[in-house]
Enzyme design. Structure first.
Site, mmCIF file in Angstrom:
data_model
loop_
_atom_site.group_PDB
_atom_site.id
_atom_site.type_symbol
_atom_site.label_atom_id
_atom_site.label_comp_id
_atom_site.label_asym_id
_atom_site.label_seq_id
_atom_site.Cartn_x
_atom_site.Cartn_y
_atom_site.Cartn_z
ATOM 1 N N SER A 146 -2.097 -3.149 1.150
ATOM 2 C CA SER A 146 -1.076 -3.947 1.501
ATOM 3 C C SER A 146 -0.094 -4.375 0.434
ATOM 4 C CB SER A 146 -2.036 -5.241 1.844
ATOM 5 O OG SER A 146 -0.783 -6.162 2.466
ATOM 6 N N GLU B 1 0.430 -18.675 5.819
ATOM 7 C CA GLU B 1 0.215 -18.634 4.284
ATOM 8 C C GLU B 1 1.561 -18.817 4.212
ATOM 9 O OE1 GLU B 1 -3.625 -17.000 2.425
ATOM 10 O OE2 GLU B 1 -2.545 -15.294 3.571
ATOM 11 N N ARG C 190 -6.346 -20.249 -9.325
ATOM 12 C CA ARG C 190 -7.541 -19.691 -8.573
ATOM 13 C C ARG C 190 -7.746 -18.246 -8.781
ATOM 14 N NH1 ARG C 190 -5.112 -16.949 -4.442
ATOM 15 N NH2 ARG C 190 -7.209 -16.502 -3.484
ATOM 16 N N PRO C 191 -8.843 -17.450 -8.543
ATOM 17 C CA PRO C 191 -8.911 -16.112 -8.984
ATOM 18 C C PRO C 191 -8.302 -15.416 -7.821
ATOM 19 C CG PRO C 191 -10.887 -17.010 -8.492
ATOM 20 C CD PRO C 191 -10.218 -18.376 -8.427
ATOM 21 N N ASP D 100 5.641 -6.837 4.170
ATOM 22 C CA ASP D 100 4.885 -6.246 3.029
ATOM 23 C C ASP D 100 4.385 -4.819 3.253
ATOM 24 O OD1 ASP D 100 2.904 -6.698 4.500
ATOM 25 O OD2 ASP D 100 1.327 -7.628 3.197
ATOM 26 N N GLY E 99 -8.173 -12.678 -4.925
ATOM 27 C CA GLY E 99 -9.131 -11.823 -4.433
ATOM 28 C C GLY E 99 -8.544 -10.559 -3.976
ATOM 29 N N THR E 100 -7.508 -10.038 -4.372
ATOM 30 C CA THR E 100 -6.768 -8.684 -4.147
ATOM 31 C C THR E 100 -6.294 -8.163 -5.584
ATOM 32 O OG1 THR E 100 -4.550 -9.706 -4.022
ATOM 33 C CG2 THR E 100 -6.305 -9.426 -2.069
ATOM 34 N N ASP F 173 1.741 -3.221 4.323
ATOM 35 C CA ASP F 173 1.139 -2.843 5.785
ATOM 36 C C ASP F 173 1.747 -3.794 6.811
ATOM 37 O OD1 ASP F 173 -0.321 -5.215 4.707
ATOM 38 O OD2 ASP F 173 -2.187 -4.539 5.337
#
Ligand code: G16
Length: 544
Positions: A65, A371, A499-500, A277, A502-503, A279
């Site tokens: 993505s 989002e 926040r960490p 973006d 996730g990608t 994808d």
């Protein structure tokens, strides 16, 4: 069992680098493409098990993505076109991290826990983005499927939402549409053409849209779609993949985070532009004003436009259906206030990741989820769809109500309800602007965003950060949240969280405040706190 012998044989052709540990993150596995061959093979195995378990077709999309070209990744798609269920994300991580000699043990553990009937047929749909590693990695997925005797259909180059759509079509006996790319174009374009019949005075200028294809799959597919729109939309495409690099200085993530236009986009004042973006599951809009100032219309503005439109149609149709907007912590504070106080719609906040928003949106008659980064769609409950359909066919309905019901029906058909979809969202937004006769500036003026800033901080292990309250507060490492709280107090209308990701291998920092200077200063100070308290690596973050 002969199948297991075949798994062992094929698995040795897709060896796991010893010691490599990867997590199924926000949207599947994602890292540098050179580490992913074994992951793809094993996700082929897992998708086959999931298909046997659900007695339905499962999707596997090879894409990273918004990440850079050299990364790749994989997303698993469940039978109704939604992201794979959380329990199976756990199995994905288990299988992905099993050392070479333990693959079969892990596989058998999953089969046993889920009581998978191994004699059940399996069917897997596969798609991929335009990254140069994607074809090779797709083959590894196919090897995994065939090792367990599953059937597969390789759609080749498709957008992520097109693959989700086809999985849903296949599993609903084509009730949702035809499980082909052509079927997707036909359904969406016909609905769009019906919608813009309600905008007869739309000029050619208003039908014009500049699209940044992020040098990815969305560029190829928007070109194919355009031919079906019968001049209902005139697209100027930049970053079409013929020259530039995927997501490099372009694409929805770049535009949203940098708050500036992509390279290659020549913008006349007031002209509507959008970016996909890598994808094509995200979209953001933007324009420049007569002073050359850049204005971004992100996922929050999109959710507001769509929910306003739907609410008006429901009122005209006299339908009493509840409507909610689902956001994440990244939603601009102004958007949440506008939705709750002015529009009086229900607002929910979930963790980042469309899988979370999607589930929350399913609780309402109509759930609009976006989002801020432009990833989102609208879900209609089965009963809401039925009520709309009944009304549009009721001979006793007056013209105004019937028109509203028909508009709602075409709106449902232009939307890809399986997942966020840049092409489908673009058509819906264009149709709304055309039917309401709104310019992009008028849309932008619905409310004013609070200035905001997003930064990334590199730490040695981003898992040291743990969050709660839909990621709005950090519970670990000790002292971080207290530091953020005291920094936020220094600024007016301020908010910040970390926040960490996730990608990507980073910690994300978000800050908003009354002025851009304050938002920038707060984001920088919070980044420093992360760097110091969560094991930052490399140079300390510098002020902006
Ligand atoms: C993926 C997810 C989105 C998420 C984004 C960033 O988007 O599908 O829901 O917002 O990653 O996630 P994170 O902040 O955890 O890195 P995409 O478009 O890259 O698939």
């Amino acid at each position: 069992m002969a199948q297991f012998q075949e798994v062992l044989r094929q698995s040795s052709l897709h060896p796991k680098p010893a010691g490599l540990v990867l997590q199924y993150g926000t949207a599947g596995f994602r890292t540098n493409a050179k580490h992913l061959d074994h992951i793809m093979f094993r996700m082929g195995l897992l998708a086959t098990l999931r298909s046997k378990k659900t007695k339905a077709t499962i999707g596997v999309m090879v894409t990273a993505s918004h990440n850079p070209e050299e990364d790749n990744g994989v997303k698993l798609v469940d039978p109704m076109g939604e992201m794979v269920t959380q329990a199976w994300e756990g199995y994905a991580t288990l299988l992905a991290n099993a050392e070479q000699q333990d693959v079969l043990t892990s596989l058998k553990e999953i089969i046993e826990k889920e009581a998978v009937n191994m004699s059940q047929e399996a069917n897997v749909f596969l798609g991929r983005d335009t990254r140069c590693s994607s074809a090779r990695l797709s083959q590894a997925v196919l090897d995994g499927v065939s090792a367990l005797g599953g059937h597969s259909k390789d759609y080749g180059l498709v957008t992520t939402p097109q693959l989700h759509y086809m999985v849903c079509c296949q599993n609903t006996g084509d009730k949702y549409g035809e499980a082909t790319v052509e079927g997707y174009y036909n359904k969406l374009s016909q609905a769009y053409i019906q919608l813009i019949k309600h905008a007869p005075n739309c000029t050619d200028d208003q039908k014009h849209l500049c699209v940044d294809g992020a040098n990815g799959i969305g560029a190829l597919k928007v070109r194919e779609m355009e031919a079906h729109l019968k001049s209902g939309l005139q697209i100027s495409l930049v970053n079409d993949g013929s020259q530039g690099k995927l997501n490099d200085q372009c694409g929805a993530d770049f535009v949203k985070v940098q708050q500036k236009p992509p390279s290659g986009m020549k913008m006349n004042p007031g002209e509507r532009c959008c970016s996909f973006d890598g994808d094509a599951d995200r979209i953001v809009y933007y324009y420049t004003d007569s002073e050359g100032q850049f204005h971004l219309l992100d996922g929050d503005k999109i959710a507001t436009l769509i929910s306003t439109f739907l609410k008006e149609l429901l009122t005209q149709a006299g339908l009493n259906l509840n409507i909610a907007v689902v956001q994440t912590a990244y939603a601009n504070g102004s958007s949440t206030r506008y939705l709750e106080d002015t529009m009086k719609v229900i607002v929910r906040c979930t963790k980042t990741g469309v899988k979370h928003l999607h589930h929350a949106a399913q609780e309402f008659d109509i759930g609009v989820y976006f989002e801020a980064n432009g990833h989102g769609t609208v879900l209609f409950s089965k009963s809401a769809e039925e009520k709309i359909q009944q009304l549009s066919k009721d001979p006793n309905t007056d013209d105004e109500r019937k028109t509203a019901a028909l508009l709602l029906q075409n709106t449902i058909n232009v939307i890809n309800q399986t997942v966020g979809d840049a092409i489908s969202d673009m058509l819906l937004i264009e149709a709304i602007l055309a039917t309401k006769g709104l310019t992009v500036q008028q849309w932008d003026a619905i409310y004013s965003d609070l200035p905001n800033r997003q930064l990334k901080v590199k730490v040695s292990d981003r898992r040291v950060i743990d969050t709660t309250d839909a990621e709005r507060r950090a519970v670990r490492p000790a002292g971080l949240q207290e530091t953020i709280d005291s920094l936020v107090k220094k600024y007016r209308q301020a908010r910040s969280f970390v926040r960490p990701s996730g990608t990507e291998d980073v910690v994300r920092v978000y800050a908003e405040a009354e002025t851009q200077e304050s938002a920038d200063a707060l984001a920088h100070e919070v980044s420093l706190a992360v760097y110091r308290l969560a094991g930052g690596v490399g140079d300390e973050p510098k002020p902006l």
